[in-house]
Design a protein around this motif. Structure first.
Motif, PDB file in Angstrom:
ATOM      1  N   VAL A  43       0.744  -1.176  -0.117  1.00 30.28           N
ATOM      2  CA  VAL A  43      -0.163  -0.078  -0.010  1.00 30.28           C
ATOM      3  C   VAL A  43       0.715   1.213   0.193  1.00 30.28           C
ATOM      4  CG1 VAL A  43      -1.850  -1.178   1.193  1.00 30.28           C
ATOM      5  CG2 VAL A  43      -0.238   0.167   2.375  1.00 30.28           C
ATOM      6  N   LYS A  52      -1.553   3.386   4.415  1.00 27.61           N
ATOM      7  CA  LYS A  52      -2.017   3.210   3.188  1.00 27.61           C
ATOM      8  C   LYS A  52      -2.414   4.863   2.736  1.00 27.61           C
ATOM      9  CE  LYS A  52      -6.931   2.824   4.766  1.00 27.61           C
ATOM     10  NZ  LYS A  52      -8.057   2.186   4.743  1.00 27.61           N
ATOM     11  N   ASN A 102      -6.076   1.615  -4.162  1.00 25.34           N
ATOM     12  CA  ASN A 102      -6.134   0.839  -3.182  1.00 25.34           C
ATOM     13  C   ASN A 102      -7.533   0.688  -2.267  1.00 25.34           C
ATOM     14  OD1 ASN A 102      -4.435  -0.485  -0.937  1.00 25.34           O
ATOM     15  ND2 ASN A 102      -5.275   1.019   0.488  1.00 25.34           N
TER      16      ASN A 102
END
Lengths: 368, 368, 368, 368
Positions: free
Chosen positions: A252, B298, A260
């Motif tokens: 990620v 992320k 994502n």
């Protein structure tokens, strides 16, 4: 401080050393009414048993489990379940030498620093045999998950850099090779690599992957008792694990929001996700998709090659570690990952039962 | 169940929502005698404050902290320290829309599944503002570590796949660019990459690295309360973190024992390690070397690009999320990683004080 | 170590000092969906508010509570509930003198021994004002119990040796006199006794009794988390309480099995007990009968009469404590006993939800 | 939920049933370096062993303890200590009858309500044999206290209403009679009373008193983890205990501030108290005086006299309980009170080590 208990509601306390009389576990908080016999536990212990191939330690142990309490007429009673496995093949003499120095990559030095001395026989409490208690308790957790229709399975995702190919993935294959590898072709490559490393008196690392199916959504307690946070702790507490990731994990870091994010969609009247980059966890809670986690396992530190270290007198010395060691940890650790995952899931499913007052009111009405 | 408390002996309980009246934290278990004033805490809060560059949210908040209890005449008293930060810039109207649907990559769906409904204003409790309490408590932990001469510092190791170069590493540089990147060249590259992604209404991920210096050896409680296991939990509990590793982390999976073992050597009469693949942890305990950990973060899930999702009626819809969002999480999360690391270290240093009876006896003799 | 958090699943963390800026509590683990507003809490706080008669402290405080988090659109959200009460009538100057010596019967000496120094203003954390957080959290617990149809009420059983007469017992009467005494005749006697003691600059003790109605059977976790054991801890943790008993309590010591055993009988198809010497607890679990507990409360240690003590220099001195003190603790502590009882019951009802696998399976089936 | 673990830092997890294979305990958090052998534990277990006089159960058990882990070369290693005692004299057939009904005063009914069924053999987990694990762990705690020069001793203060006379008090005498009574004259009276009750197939209650000497001041964690609160929980968790008091206990209810306050005085340069109404606890912390606590113990519920009860079919029946029961619980419970007190003190002494930053800094400096 105490550190050998895991879990808040489903509590697992392990004890025992590699060369002591026995190892075991007490499970406190197992609900009453779960059918349980020794065979239920033995089947998992057999998966981590030593001596099953040339790629693991040759120590011979039957690792037979005995239930000492908490089960009556074939069912758990709600009281603590005490499980014991006797050590049979202690060869402590092998270890008298290591009493005097610190093996690289092992806990000898840190144990001495912490406690002032250590039970050096086979690594004592820091031995991989410590995981017997985890696996035994995990067997009970898996029985509970099974009653909730939740499935947990782990396997080798890579050994020595050789990964399984998603196209060839087969859970059946996992149990056909000594590497717990769900891909026969990869397993064959690993065999060659492992033979080479064995001949060099070296050892190798790998990655274990674990998948959870049918997990209900909403399990996990923000903001510190998140499901992924507790899974991370559970898995990182296994000796030799140096990394943990969930879903796409470290990938990620180079991804973007557009790539994502997992879109929500409807399927058969239920909310589902179109993809699963998140690995089944959103905001620290299960989202109903498969939970997918991975653990990085270091190469066995015990190797027969010459290594540099120091002894307790503070002298720099060269050593070569003999004895019965695993040249790779992954194959026998796969079931430990399943066990720790299962224990964590049960614990957090139990925690999740007090999140809504309407369900609590209903629970106590039904109890009448 | 409760999940907003972290730590066993140094206990941190955070509370508050993004658009509520205030956010705060209660620290229970801080020893008496630590010099503490609001400025000590404010300096850390200022590092996570919004609106400091175009690469973070434009929400305007002073995030001023107030000490409500536990400090008397400039020193902690040993009783709970209550810290509060008032919300000033709630624009809840921005969020009325999101009440009805589930934002991809967010906790909206899982909150609803868990609790039956949610405070949808700005993500409520799942907002990044929740970390205010963590950082405030971390400031207190860092003061304690400082008295023990232990240093903790984190920085961006990578954003959007662009990593720092070890040759150019400079902690001073970290505070010179809006990315917390300790490498000016990498920071410049990231700027270009970020401008591109911003123009695409997209977001980006990254990696945060944290180093601990001067940690005494032997801290960590086998077998479940290992130092690395607790660090993993602490870091994974931060929103948006999807992976954790210590030392060489996932690289160990393709390594061998010969490469990965750190030799012990003597230096100035002390045991040291020749290398530090282990990242300062052996057997779950600190080994006296630097502790090095990394967290995968992320990309921000809130993006203005069109995304697919479902609403609470079960209809598939297209959305575009507006409001004041961070296009990257890493820069403001660096201080959160420092805070959670510091809190964990203090907690485990306190746990470590009961490992040896001779030191306990000495402690109570000195107390007389 | 931290000590200001109570409960395992329904967790209550109090903070604040007598003369600090404010006092408060964070409730972590309150389920979502409980209707809650400030008035729900204020009604209980008003029962412990100072200045309501000449038999309690004349300090003037409105003790107005504010909800800072955890409630959205009139309902709890499942996230931490932060409650705050600001101090308004700090007269710290009253206390500058006591900084230098140890008041008999107070925690001054032990605080100094433990922490090295203390916030001496009004007793700091050891003040009775600490119970504000308990009562505020108790109000939330009582709302939950109410939804489960469980009732908790406490009252003075005796003050200065003057007990209520079971024949004249009236819960309505409790709120008609300044002593929380459910017997008007006894209240009148106490008034005379109290006036006498007040004129002597002396103080008086008493007994608080608490009854729980409609408690479901089977709550309590053998063998250490028994319901009576946790009630004992909860009640003994209230300042000034020196004894705790359940059911017949200390009377059982001179009783026999034949007298003390409660026969089981059937009534309306349900198992009931013919008597209730056990006070509603068998084997550490609720048995479905009324739970009856009693707490012995010591006389207020702050008295204006001359007393002997020592100062911090180690000199023996005579003192007389002035300021605004309660000549008896019982009347204002009655609601604190209700609060701690309620918190304990909620916590243990939550714990009780994982005792049977069939109910857990059912719970998660219903959740789908 | 789990309930068989006691303590926070010195954690004791007991397991086992009256008629199972064995009973035991795992001690997690015992520091390294305590000299420990089986004889250290056996001496305490022998004090609670059955069959030692006609006034206790005639069940014959050697109650021999075995150390399975956590001790190496005669010293504790800091890892979990597993202790086991095998059951030898199970006569489960005696109990087949009680499977079908609820014995008055016992936990049969509440166990069934909680768990749905129960191990009825000898009371299963609710048997007094459960205390074996407590006593074994208490023996380890007492060794630690001994190294800190802290002494704990309990004795019968009264049986059947017959109290010891303070003038005749003699700790030596405690071990000379079958009642653990520190007064030969009172013991003789009790013998007559007990013989009478035995002949009536009846049972009797009593009071156990416990004294702690040389406790350092400042131990106990306000406001919920107070020393007296935890002692109350520890003692109330022992089966058959219905009341707990510290110092003057229930007597304070009729006392006044002038009578009840203990004046501080100087003696040999130290702060002492002129009296000890407080029982060694002020503000929930030890004050350096003797800690004095008392537990009210109910008469054994198992009596051979005819009693009324109901069976599982819901029928009202008459029963008479045969088997090997203690006509009084006090004599064998005295050592259990010592054990639970000792475990609590060790746990709280450990908790107390993090209350002052100067001592923490000093601790870690010394560790280098």
């Amino acid at each position: 401080m105490s550190g050998s208990t895991y879990g808040k509601l489903f509590r697992v306390s392990t004890w025992g050393e590699s060369h002591g009389k026995a190892l075991g576990v007490v499970i406190d908080g197992c609900p009453a009414g779960v059918e349980l016999c020794e065979a239920d536990i033995q089947v998992l212990l057999d998966r981590r048993k030593p001596g099953q191939s040339r790629y693991v330690t040759q120590r011979k142990e039957s690792d037979s489990v005995e239930i000492l309490s908490g089960v009556f007429e074939g069912k758990t009673t709600g009281t603590p379940i005490s499980l014991i496995v006797k050590n049979e093949s202690q060869r402590s003499a092998d270890y008298s030498e290591i009493a005097s120095y610190y093996r690289p990559g092992h806990a000898d030095y840190t144990f001495d620093e912490k406690y002032g001395f250590r039970d050096y026989r086979g690594g004592g409490r820091s031995s991989g045999r410590e995981t017997i208690g985890r696996v035994a308790a995990g067997a009970v957790a898996l029985k509970i998950l099974d009653m909730l229709n939740i499935k947990v399975y782990a396997y080798a995702a890579a050994i020595g850099g050789i990964e399984y190919d998603r196209e060839r993935f087969s859970m059946e294959e996992r149990d056909n090779n000594p590497f717990a590898m769900p891909d026969a072709v990869a397993a064959e490559e690993i065999r060659k690599y492992a033979d080479e490393k064995l001949s060099e008196c070296n050892s190798m690392g790998g990655i274990i992957e674990c998948v959870v199916k049918n997990m209900p959504a909403g399990i996990g307690e923000p903001v510190f008792e998140k499901l992924d946070a507790n899974l991370a702790k559970a898995i990182m507490s296994i000796g030799a694990v140096k990394g943990f990731e969930i879903g796409d994990g470290f990938k990620v870091a180079a991804s973007t929001g557009l790539e994502n994010n997992d879109a929500f969609r409807m399927k058969d009247g239920k909310v589902v996700k179109a993809t699963n980059h998140a690995g089944g966890i959103l905001g620290g809670m299960s989202d109903g998709s498969d939970i997918i986690l991975r653990a990085a396992v270091k190469p066995t530190p015990s190797i027969a090659s010459i290594q540099q270290t120091v002894n307790k007198k503070g002298e720099e010395i060269d050593i070569s570690i003999h004895g019965r060691h695993d040249p790779m940890i992954v194959p026998r650790a796969v079931v430990v990952v399943e066990a720790m995952t299962a224990i964590t899931l049960v614990d957090m499913l139990f925690m999740g039962m007090t999140s809504r007052i309407d369900r609590i009111v209903e629970y106590y009405k039904n109890g009448d």
